[in-house]
Design an enzyme around this catalytic site. Structure first.
Site, short mmCIF file in Angstrom:
data_model
loop_
_atom_site.label_atom_id
_atom_site.label_comp_id
_atom_site.label_asym_id
_atom_site.label_seq_id
_atom_site.Cartn_x
_atom_site.Cartn_y
_atom_site.Cartn_z
N ARG A 146 -33.14 -69.52 -59.00
CA ARG A 146 -33.89 -68.84 -59.28
C ARG A 146 -34.14 -69.08 -60.84
NH1 ARG A 146 -32.33 -63.17 -56.69
NH2 ARG A 146 -33.90 -63.55 -54.78
N GLY A 166 -33.38 -56.54 -47.62
CA GLY A 166 -33.15 -56.57 -46.62
C GLY A 166 -31.73 -57.90 -46.07
N GLU A 176 -25.90 -38.54 -56.29
CA GLU A 176 -27.28 -39.51 -56.40
C GLU A 176 -28.13 -39.10 -57.45
OE1 GLU A 176 -28.69 -43.12 -55.74
OE2 GLU A 176 -30.45 -41.97 -56.45
N ALA A 200 -23.68 -50.91 -51.87
CA ALA A 200 -22.82 -50.82 -52.68
C ALA A 200 -22.10 -49.49 -51.93
CB ALA A 200 -22.39 -51.23 -54.20
N GLU A 228 -24.24 -53.80 -58.22
CA GLU A 228 -25.15 -54.83 -59.03
C GLU A 228 -24.61 -54.37 -60.45
OE1 GLU A 228 -29.03 -55.11 -59.02
OE2 GLU A 228 -29.70 -55.66 -60.98
#
Lengths: 468, 468
Positions: free
Chosen positions: A301, A55, A41, A22, A435
């Site tokens: 899931r 991936g 980061e 993202a 996320e």
């Protein structure tokens, strides 16, 4: 925060926090729109959790689907994700995702040069095969191309810079950030610096799957006794900083357990390749206590993970030689690590796991009949076209026990990736993608839809912030 | 907030916000412990949503259970609530609730003088009858005694005072509140006043079932098109004010739909008495499209509500004369309002609702067989002891369509009713009890457990704050 005494140490148009799919998508898109971008980061290297993903990216209406004559469209993908999400998905976000998925996939090929395998996979909960896997079967394949792109666009990425808090003006607009430079991950220390932003901040800090206290606030079952597939640094600092300026947290208690995890290895590991790509399609999951199936192996899931958790002990997945060879995947690492075991016969398998051989054969024979007839009356499993009865040795077996895998909840955002407050109003200058944002997947994320989300909303955030 | 220019208008030891079961229990308990208490209520009169409840309170090990020889204990109630909550319940809160439930029930009798009917009811999801209903079958019966108690204890209750925001010191401790006095509910205006608290604030402001934007942030299905059983003032101001000082919101997306609601009346209405106390125990729910049952009528609320919602249109509940007379409830109001219709025969009922009579009789005959044999192999419904086959006219029918009823999510609290922040740390001076707190019920609240929660945690909050 405005009342603190500080001076701006530096200024940029756009600050991107995080270097997963993202964050890098957002940075590339913003820079392409001619604004200054700084990426920070907290760790030593790029990729966050993205780098340990397989991936796989999901999209409808792709050239690969056409090649393999798979009929699919955005409406079908929408419905699949909504069904898995138990209807909790934000309709505007879900529509945006499925409408832009093919374009995002195409962008990774045309703009980034990501090489994909010549195959389309079916994952649990998807009605049709629509998942594409890059060469090397690793998120790193995509990330490397993203990093190359940031280099060619002269986007600076600064490592060991940890985001601490948002700085807002009197109207509540985000105008900067406090960060720690030379950040030491273990001691959580570093040098305070204040970065002013002319256009905005894009939060792409990922989920909270490894943040035990934070996830446990929302789901008290998920104590430190429950493992995670995520990297240990997958914690909620960025999200919590946004909550401090009253950004809205949505659906935080929706936390996904990976159903394809092994209790016999740490982290994501090598087992999931066998379980998610081979076992669920071609094999059976049984409860070792009674040697019976108890769930649709190709369910979404949430269904599969909850079912395994509810039996209270690890279950056992079994597939055969045909399944493994048909899949084309190399599972030698999982075998070498002892996560997947091989057996010359079901007798050996039953002995190893202390199963009743007669019951095991009954279960597998019944399942094999279902495969032959093309339908599973017990659990409604979709019998894939190249499925065959489980008869050909060697047989492969893996123990399964859920791990925290993905956090569906996060910051409330608009379909333009703008962060909302609890009154449903946009917080100016703040964007979120991936996320750390919530609402796209509702109660449960389908496999391979996370990378789609990261790229679609990362790009939108990059476009939006640069247009301010 | 500390930097605002203001003067304290007045001071109290304890400020209680809200006059439902939780707020009044807290106020009484705190005052009993010899501290000054001020109660504020934004509306013109006391009771919040509590006043429109049936007043049913759940507890194990009570004198009424003993009288009727019902075997029950705290562990069984714990398990029932945990099962309904899909394991998401906070274990410490749930343990506290079941351990103190009988004492809370006893307190309403011994200290408040609440008169209860001489009966014990079974509600969906409870393993045994453990629900007690006050005379008049109304929460008002309990509230009137609570108000009398506040009067005898000289606890001031100020109406039309709306809580606005918390005032905190540099350490983050809650030291006061900004309120609007002479509050006008329609214009949301009033006179600003600042109340200093020496010991703390107890937030007992209820849920957010009628706060459409707020609930829609968490569950996008719950637009203004979906009705609610709650009073229209059941909104999230108090909760949002706590979120502004970084209190932790937990499980906000867990929102309960009332399965026993009628689309043929507004609000809570009169239908639920028939549905929840008679129909679910003794009758059947069918889908009018195929005239078949589709759910365990005595399932927990989440199961039943989701099942009805998922068929996409109102369903139909049918019971007979035996059921109504056996229950002992007077449903004349529901009949008079046309929410429950009566029919001399199933033929008439089928004609009225345009059902296939043959299919209807098949469905009911099959169900009647299950009643006779004492078990329901189709949906596992518990056949209550005094259930009889549905054969005796008149037949009663009611349409069912879910409404937002209860919000399980809310502020994270300790078992001492202390509010937590997102780091799991206690916010000093802030307590929450009742529906504004989250985590007790997990994914779904069982019927009649809300009043237990309000009284148990209200009293604990009152004890805690006065001990500071």
């Amino acid at each position: 925060m405005l009342n603190e005494n500080f001076t701006w140490n530096r200024t940029t148009d756009v600050l991107v926090v995080g270097t997963g799919f993202a964050g890098l998508s957002a940075a590339i898109e913003a820079r392409t729109h001619n604004v200054d971008v700084l990426v920070i980061e907290k760790m030593n290297s790029y990729g966050g959790n993205s780098i340990i993903s397989d991936g796989g990216i999901a999209a409808p209406n792709t050239h690969l689907q056409k090649k393999y004559m798979i009929k699919d469209d955005a409406a079908l993908m929408y419905q699949d994700m909504l069904t898995a999400g138990l209807g909790l998905n934000y309709p505007n976000l879900l529509k945006t995702l499925v409408a832009n998925a093919e374009n995002a996939f195409r962008w990774t090929i045309d703009e980034l040069g990501v090489p994909y395998m010549d195959r389309v996979d079916l994952f649990g909960g998807h009605s049709v095969p629509r998942c594409y896997t890059p060469e090397g079967k690793s998120g790193a394949t995509i990330l490397k191309r993203m990093i190359s792109k940031t280099e060619s666009l002269d986007i600076p990425i600064e490592y060991r810079v940890s985001f601490q808090e948002f700085l807002v003006d009197a109207a509540g607009k985000v105008i900067g950030a406090t960060v720690l430079e030379n950040y030491d991950y273990k001691s959580h220390s570093g040098t305070i610096s204040h970065i002013k932003v002319r256009k905005g901040i894009i939060l792409a800090t990922g989920g909270y799957g490894a943040d035990v206290p934070f996830r446990q606030l929302q789901d008290p079952r998920l104590t430190s006794e429950i493992s995670t597939t995520n990297k240990p640094f997958t914690t909620a600092e960025g999200l919590k900083a946004a909550l401090k300026i009253n950004a809205a947290a949505v659906q935080l208690s929706q936390i996904q357990l990976g159903a394809w995890s092994s209790p016999d290895e740490k982290g994501y590991g090598h087992g999931p390749l066998f379980a998610d790509y081979i076992l669920f399609q071609y094999g059976v999951i049984i409860d070792p206590k009674d040697t019976k199936r108890f769930v649709n192996e190709l369910g979404d899931r949430k269904t599969t993970g909850d079912a395994i958790l509810s039996i209270g002990h690890p279950c056992l997945g079994i597939a055969d030689h045909h399944a493994v060879s048909q899949s084309g995947w190399d599972i030698s690492k999982a075998i070498k690590k002892g996560v997947v075991n091989t057996f010359e016969s079901l007798d050996h398998l039953a002995t190893h796991y202390d199963l009743n051989l007669h019951d095991l054969k009954n279960t597998i024979n019944t399942y094999n009949d279902y495969v032959s007839q093309g339908s599973d009356p017990d659990y409604g499993k979709q019998i894939v076209e190249d499925a065959r009865p489980i008869v050909s040795p060697p047989f492969y077996a893996m123990r399964l026990w859920p791990k925290v895998h993905f956090t569906m909840g996060g910051l409330g955002i608009t379909e333009k990736a703008q962060v909302l407050d609890y009154n449903g109003k946009i917080i100016e200058g703040l964007y979120a993608a991936g996320e750390v944002a919530g609402g796209v997947h509702g109660a449960s994320r389908l496999g391979s839809c996370a990378i789609t989300e990261c790229i679609v909303f990362g790009r939108i955030a990059g476009q939006m912030v640069s247009s301010r």
